[in-house]
Motif scaffolding. Sequence first.
Motif, PDB file in Angstrom:
ATOM      1  N   ILE A 297       0.875  -1.173   0.000  1.00  0.00           N
ATOM      2  CA  ILE A 297       0.000   0.000   0.000  1.00  0.00           C
ATOM      3  C   ILE A 297       0.910   1.221   0.000  1.00  0.00           C
ATOM      4  O   ILE A 297       1.852   1.302   0.790  1.00  0.00           O
ATOM      5  CB  ILE A 297      -0.899   0.052   1.257  1.00  0.00           C
ATOM      6  N   ILE A 298       0.631   2.165  -0.902  1.00  0.00           N
ATOM      7  CA  ILE A 298       1.420   3.399  -0.938  1.00  0.00           C
ATOM      8  C   ILE A 298       0.490   4.575  -0.667  1.00  0.00           C
ATOM      9  O   ILE A 298      -0.569   4.708  -1.281  1.00  0.00           O
ATOM     10  CB  ILE A 298       2.142   3.587  -2.285  1.00  0.00           C
ATOM     11  N   TYR A 299       0.914   5.400   0.280  1.00  0.00           N
ATOM     12  CA  TYR A 299       0.177   6.608   0.660  1.00  0.00           C
ATOM     13  C   TYR A 299       0.982   7.849   0.325  1.00  0.00           C
ATOM     14  O   TYR A 299       2.205   7.864   0.440  1.00  0.00           O
ATOM     15  CB  TYR A 299      -0.072   6.629   2.176  1.00  0.00           C
ATOM     16  N   GLN A 300       0.281   8.891  -0.047  1.00  0.00           N
ATOM     17  CA  GLN A 300       0.807  10.241  -0.187  1.00  0.00           C
ATOM     18  C   GLN A 300       0.138  11.034   0.929  1.00  0.00           C
ATOM     19  O   GLN A 300      -1.086  10.959   1.105  1.00  0.00           O
ATOM     20  CB  GLN A 300       0.457  10.812  -1.567  1.00  0.00           C
ATOM     21  N   SER A 301       0.901  11.786   1.717  1.00  0.00           N
ATOM     22  CA  SER A 301       0.358  12.464   2.893  1.00  0.00           C
ATOM     23  C   SER A 301       0.869  13.897   2.943  1.00  0.00           C
ATOM     24  O   SER A 301       2.068  14.126   3.039  1.00  0.00           O
ATOM     25  CB  SER A 301       0.784  11.699   4.150  1.00  0.00           C
ATOM     26  N   ASN A 302      -0.066  14.849   2.896  1.00  0.00           N
ATOM     27  CA  ASN A 302       0.308  16.260   2.847  1.00  0.00           C
ATOM     28  C   ASN A 302      -0.546  17.083   3.801  1.00  0.00           C
ATOM     29  O   ASN A 302      -1.733  16.797   3.989  1.00  0.00           O
ATOM     30  CB  ASN A 302       0.132  16.802   1.425  1.00  0.00           C
TER      31      ASN A 302
END
Length: 180
Positions: A137-142
Amino acid sequence: MIEIKNARNQQFYDYWQNLERKGESIIPLKSSFVPEDIGHLLSNMIVYELISKDNIKIRLQGTAINERFGQDMTGGNYLDYVEAERRPVASSAFWLMAQQPCGVIATLEHALSSGRKITVESIGFPFENDRGDNPIIIYQSNEIEDYNPIDHKNDGLLKLIFVVDRQIIDIGNGAPSFVD
């Protein structure tokens, strides 16, 4: 229709949508992910490997996330950073993404190592592991700059990550129900 508040998260969503799939699969192989294609997003990215219900390994954590938490958690178990009573729910959210493939967009409050609290929007998607074993699972978090966080009960416990809102993203296999 999902609403993505952060432009970088929208860029990651668009990138994931356009990755090549193998055959009839609705999720891309991890090898189709080319970091150089989205280099400007890597500092806010986290790659997870789902080892077991009790072990969600952080395979890679971007430098901006390291700075938020004051440490590099790469190699650690994500669930070690979740309150004990919330670990089963957190684990279930990850496994749902892999077992009935779907994406997740979440609004989270983070307690930073500095003591400051910020609100982030995280968007994540499943990938097929090329080795054929544990899901990725790949997340982008901003950070969301203009978000007014919801007041929540402060029970005196340190909350590194507090889920304000979580929405399931239908990626072509239906949107499973999930209760936080």
